[in-house]
Design a protein around this motif. Structure first.
Motif, PDB file in Angstrom:
ATOM      1  N   GLN A 172      -9.028   2.047   6.334  1.00 42.58           N
ATOM      2  CA  GLN A 172      -8.809   3.455   5.977  1.00 42.58           C
ATOM      3  C   GLN A 172      -7.548   3.587   5.119  1.00 42.58           C
ATOM      4  O   GLN A 172      -7.521   4.340   4.143  1.00 42.58           O
ATOM      5  N   LEU A 173      -6.514   2.799   5.455  1.00 41.38           N
ATOM      6  CA  LEU A 173      -5.249   2.818   4.712  1.00 41.38           C
ATOM      7  C   LEU A 173      -5.490   2.449   3.241  1.00 41.38           C
ATOM      8  O   LEU A 173      -4.930   3.072   2.342  1.00 41.38           O
ATOM      9  N   PHE A 228       2.034  -6.251  -9.000  1.00 36.72           N
ATOM     10  CA  PHE A 228       2.155  -7.158  -7.850  1.00 36.72           C
ATOM     11  C   PHE A 228       1.532  -6.519  -6.604  1.00 36.72           C
ATOM     12  O   PHE A 228       0.760  -7.156  -5.880  1.00 36.72           O
ATOM     13  N   CYS A 229       1.838  -5.248  -6.378  1.00 37.38           N
ATOM     14  CA  CYS A 229       1.307  -4.550  -5.195  1.00 37.38           C
ATOM     15  C   CYS A 229      -0.224  -4.489  -5.238  1.00 37.38           C
ATOM     16  O   CYS A 229      -0.892  -4.700  -4.219  1.00 37.38           O
ATOM     17  N   PHE A 230      -0.767  -4.214  -6.440  1.00 40.18           N
ATOM     18  CA  PHE A 230      -2.232  -4.191  -6.571  1.00 40.18           C
ATOM     19  C   PHE A 230      -2.831  -5.580  -6.318  1.00 40.18           C
ATOM     20  O   PHE A 230      -3.901  -5.698  -5.724  1.00 40.18           O
ATOM     21  N   ALA A 252       0.840  -1.197   0.000  1.00 42.15           N
ATOM     22  CA  ALA A 252       0.000   0.000   0.000  1.00 42.15           C
ATOM     23  C   ALA A 252       0.881   1.255   0.000  1.00 42.15           C
ATOM     24  O   ALA A 252       0.651   2.198  -0.767  1.00 42.15           O
ATOM     25  N   GLU A 253       1.942   1.222   0.852  1.00 39.87           N
ATOM     26  CA  GLU A 253       2.843   2.378   0.934  1.00 39.87           C
ATOM     27  C   GLU A 253       3.557   2.596  -0.402  1.00 39.87           C
ATOM     28  O   GLU A 253       3.676   3.720  -0.883  1.00 39.87           O
ATOM     29  N   ALA A 254       3.996   1.491  -1.027  1.00 37.40           N
ATOM     30  CA  ALA A 254       4.700   1.594  -2.311  1.00 37.40           C
ATOM     31  C   ALA A 254       3.815   2.239  -3.364  1.00 37.40           C
ATOM     32  O   ALA A 254       4.277   3.054  -4.172  1.00 37.40           O
TER      33      ALA A 254
END
Length: 971
Positions: A86-87, A64-66, A48-50
């Protein structure tokens, strides 16, 4: 590649494995890392941060992150904390903000994945945590093209999750989706529609791809939102203006199609369609012949089809409710579209034509319901007929020798046209008959100079009349004189004008197909038979240069002979002489390509058999002809059989075995000619088939290629049991002995029906043989069933299951044929062993088909041996084993009372209990009440209830009670 803050948390080595070109070690590590992030409580947050900070530039890492985020939303959303939920929301909105600032958009596959994640979050949170989902996105995106693209992709992803009927949903998801749609209609749809209008207006010149996307969204949503939001002057005028823009008009067409397809009040629908048509017509869209873009025309044809079908539906509803005035206006609207329909139907592009067939079909259905047709309607029918006839025609590019995808599509399109032709026949059979006759007669007069496609379609139309104007049992040449004389005239022309010599495969095939479809014509006019026979037998048919034609003609020839055998007497020997070379067995080493395949030859042998058997020749002549037909097969068979064991190459062995199998198959096929009126014996052919058996049976002991040889000889034996009656019996013991040697489960499974056939047909006549073979067969079955098999070898398990079923069927045949002495004379020990296998089959194997057979057998055995004068010791066996089986089988956890097959087993089980009561009377009732049911802890009152039902005469009551009894017992 990465910022320092995240490098400590994300496994960079694993991320290298996301590249499609990475080696296997890295790829494995990437997969393991993905699993770890998916299942972790919070490790996924680095993804999420990336995304939120745009840390990675590598597309594969972003994707990949998605994917990691998608997994959390889809499968773990409920277990996430409020902070984590929320994040996710913040991550998505920050990522979207990045898109607005980027000069270049992300790759399409990343945008699609992001849209899916937005849609999943929407589905999970719109009703609870994120009711302002659309407001937030629209506020952020405004009219930024990159943002609008993500917004539109998200709407399509939401459609896929919530609306798309092609996707299967659970009842719970369906309920949730209904609530989401209701809530969207109330809160969001008006602002969404406004945003669509702004996008369509703003970007139609500068960003046509975004406009097309937006039109797709409107088309998808229009089916479930308030139509007035779209079907208004402002919106429709915009869509119609886009119909004139080259890059937008296909999507605009699709969008209008969805609007027209929306369910609504019939009067309103007619008004909507008519207003659309008016604008389209005045804008020149109805001038189809001036339009060169076939892709657009295919879409436009679909739109016109939708409008036409909508009007027909409105007319049907209005006519049903008796609304005469509005129904008449709607019918007028339908009729007004017919000129356009005809232009599209007859268009040279088949896709454009195919898209309007639905409207055309339904328009004809309307005409069929009208009490009387106007002159204009009759003219419309004729115009549709001519269009269909024209469109049925092949084009120059059709490849007859190597049919590919285009050809397959044309064949499918022809089927649609055939439906129209059938419907035309229902509306006006006289008009159709006259039109076909006109086309056919004109073409046949000039067939020598006409192109093949015209000749083919003329004959094809005659052929199609056979189904369009149906007749009972193909009796097209009796009854209605107008129809009969027209068909008779056309058939006479077909067989006498010489068109059978036309040098094109499609014409040749159509000629023979039509001759056989109307084979009853030759009963009325038999003088044409010799000419058609010659066409079948020479280079026009069986000796045509196209293998495709030869193959089809072989089948059609057998059909022709079968129907007209009574008219063949004068030609029998001439035909047999002419086809002699086509009846030769082609040995594998020949090297010359045969005119016919072995499958085609089967039809030739069948035709030859029919000719011989049904000829009016004396018995001696029939016998001689049949012998001359079969002797070459026997001689070739013996020769090849001696060669087979000497052959060492596997491929050559297989080829020889196939050839031997064909020889047996051909001989077998000749026997299909015999009937109850013309038996083998009456035709004097017993001896020649006996010789065939003597020639073929040695193949059973051939040490190689056993499966193929046994299978073909076994099939031949099946035929001979039917045709030769008891003459076949002397051959059965030796054949059985060979077939029981070294056999597999499949061999036995296929051998048992042969023995069952003999048992059922000859009964007591074969009792000594059955007594002799019974135990060897049973022991061979036991031995194969006892062979160990791999635990997960499903093929072996299935073969054993099928063999077990065959075994029980065999026992059922023996018991049901009243030949109990076959089993009774096997000795007490063997007898007990066999009956135990039946008990085991009824109880232990969860196979309802076998269990049902086992209970049928047990009922029969109780009937045979369970009475006062039955087999000694059998009553004892009933109480010790059969009664417990009737209770233990239904109480098994695998015995599923909701399954229909299992309920049938229970019915047979009830009949077994009923038979025991019939044979043992009160003694059985006392045994149940005092000994057996108490041992199962059945309450005394239930026990008494069961015994009372058992003593009632109505079996149906018992069956229903037994089902309830075991349903209670399983609770």
């Amino acid at each position: 590649m990465a910022c320092q803050s995240v490098a400590v948390v994300m496994d960079e080595q694993a991320l290298l494995g996301l590249n499609p070109n990475a080696d296997a070690r890295y790829r494995q590590r990437a997969i393991a890392y993905f699993e770890q992030l998916k299942e972790s409580q919070d490790a996924w947050e680095v993804c999420a941060e990336a995304l939120a900070k745009g840390i990675y530039s590598d597309d594969h890492v972003k994707f990949f992150c998605f994917q990691v985020l998608e997994h959390q939303i889809k499968f773990r959303h409920c277990s996430l904390s409020a902070v984590q939920q929320q994040l996710i929301r913040e991550t998505l909105m920050k990522w979207l903000q990045f898109q607005l600032m980027n000069t270049q958009p992300e790759k399409a596959f990343i945008r699609n994945k992001a849209a899916q994640v937005f849609a999943l979050t929407f589905v999970m949170e719109y009703m609870t945590l994120w009711p302002k989902f659309f407001f937030d996105i629209l506020s952020l995106v405004g009219l930024n093209p990159h943002g609008v693209d993500i917004y539109l992709r998200t709407l399509m992803a939401i459609d896929a999750e919530v609306v798309d009927r092609d996707i299967l949903h659970t009842p719970e998801e369906t309920r949730r989706n209904t609530l989401i749609k209701d809530s969207m209609r109330e809160q969001s749809i008006p602002s969404l529609v406004e945003s669509w209008f702004q996008i369509l207006q703003t970007y139609q010149q500068s960003h046509p791809e975004l406009t097309c996307q937006c039109l797709e969204v409107v088309g998808a949503y229009v089916s479930w939102i308030d139509l007035n939001l779209i079907a208004n002057d402002r919106f429709v005028n915009l869509l119609l203006s886009q119909m004139s823009m080259e890059e937008l008009r296909e999507e605009a067409c699709d969008c209008l199609f969805e609007i027209v397809n929306k369910g609504m009040d019939p009067v309103d629908k007619t008004k909507l369609v008519e207003s659309l048509c008016q604008v389209l017509q005045s804008a020149g869209f109805f001038n189809v012949e001036q339009e060169e873009d076939v892709d657009f025309l295919a879409k436009f044809s679909r739109l016109v089809n939708g409008m036409g079908q909508s009007l027909v539906l409105s007319w049907t509803k209005l006519a049903k409710t008796g609304n005469v005035k509005d129904a008449a206006e709607t019918l007028q609207a339908v009729e007004a579209k017919v000129p356009l329909l005809l232009q599209l139907l007859v268009h040279e592009d088949d896709d454009i034509s195919a898209n309007i067939v639905g409207f055309c079909y339904e328009y004809l259905h309307v005409l069929k319901q009208l009490p009387q047709l106007t002159d204009q309607q009759k003219a419309n029918i004729e115009a549709i007929m001519l269009a269909v006839m024209k469109k049925l025609t092949y084009d120059d590019e059709y490849n007859f020798e190597n049919e590919g995808e285009d050809e397959a599509m044309f064949v499918e399109y022809r089927k649609q046209l055939k439906m129209l032709l059938d419907r035309l026949a229902q509306v006006s059979p006289e008009l159709l008959l006259e039109a076909v006759r006109r086309v056919f007669t004109n073409t046949m007069q000039n067939w020598q100079t006409a192109p093949f496609m015209e000749v083919e379609v003329a004959i094809r139309l005659l052929y199609m009349l056979g189904e369009a104007l149906p007749a009972a049992h193909g009796a097209h040449f009796s009854g209605d004189t107008a129809k009969t004389s027209a068909l008779q005239d056309m058939m006479r022309t077909l067989v006498s004008c010489g068109v059978s010599s036309y040098q094109h495969t499609s014409v040749a095939l159509e000629f023979f197909e039509t001759v056989v479809r109307y084979d009853k014509f030759f009963i009325v006019e038999p003088q044409h038979i010799p000419g058609v026979l010659m066409a079948f037998l020479d280079q026009r048919g069986l000796r045509h240069n196209s293998p495709k034609v030869r193959s089809r003609v072989a089948y059609l020839f057998s059909r022709f002979i079968k129907t007209l055998h009574k008219h063949m007497n004068a030609f029998v020997e001439d035909i047999l002489t002419r086809i002699q070379d086509l009846l030769e067995l082609t040995p594998p080493e020949n090297g010359f390509p045969a005119l016919l395949t072995s499958d085609d030859q089967l039809f030739m042998f069948e035709a030859a058999g029919i000719l011989i058997v049904n000829s009016e020749s004396p018995v001696e002549r029939k016998q001689a002809l049949m012998r001359s037909l079969l002797t070459p097969l026997m001689d070739a068979f013996r020769l090849l059989l001696t060669k087979l064991p000497q052959e060492t190459e596997e491929e050559r062995q297989t080829a020889l075995a196939d050839c031997l199998s064909h020889a047996v198959g051909f001989a077998s096929r000749t026997s299909k000619a015999f009937s109850n009126k013309q038996t083998v014996k009456q035709c004097g052919c017993t001896e020649v088939y006996r010789d065939c058996l003597q020639a073929f049976l040695p193949a059973l002991s051939c040490p190689v290629q056993r499966s193929v040889l046994r299978s073909s000889v076994r099939s031949f034996l099946h035929r001979m049991i039917i045709c030769m009656e008891e003459e076949v019996l002397p051959f059965v013991p030796a054949a059985s002995e060979h077939m029981l040697k070294d056999c597999e489960a499949k061999d036995l499974q296929e051998f048992i029906p042969l023995i069952s056939q003999i048992t059922a047909k000859f009964k007591r006549q074969v009792s000594p043989f059955l007594q002799q073979i019974f135990m060897p067969l049973v022991l061979a079955i036991f031995e194969v069933l006892a062979r160990p098999a791999e635990e997960n070898d499903q093929t072996a398990a299935l073969e054993k299951q099928m063999l077990r079923r065959s075994y029980f069927s065999f026992i059922q045949t023996i018991a049901g044929s009243g030949m109990n002495e076959v089993m009774a004379n096997q000795g007490a020990e063997n007898m007990e062993r066999i009956v135990f296998t039946i008990i085991q089959g009824a109880v232990d194997f969860p196979d309802p088909i076998a269990q049902k057979t086992c209970f049928i057998i047990l009922t029969k055995l109780v009937e045979l041996w369970g009475g006062k004068d039955g087999m000694v010791g059998f009553p004892d066996f009933i109480y010790k084993h059969i009664v417990p089986a009737c209770f233990l089988a239904p109480l098994k956890p695998t015995f599923d009372l909701s399954d229909a097959q299992t309920v049938l087993v229970l019915s047979e089980c009830a009949l077994t209990l009923k038979m025991i009561h019939l044979k043992r009377g009160l003694e059985f009732i006392q045994f149940l009440q005092q000994e057996y049911l108490p041992s199962l802890q059945v309450a005394p009152e239930i026990s008494q209830e069961l015994c009372q039902v058992l003593q009632q005469p109505d079996v149906k009551v018992l069956k229903n009670y037994i089902k309830a009894f075991f349903q209670r017992g399983k609770l």
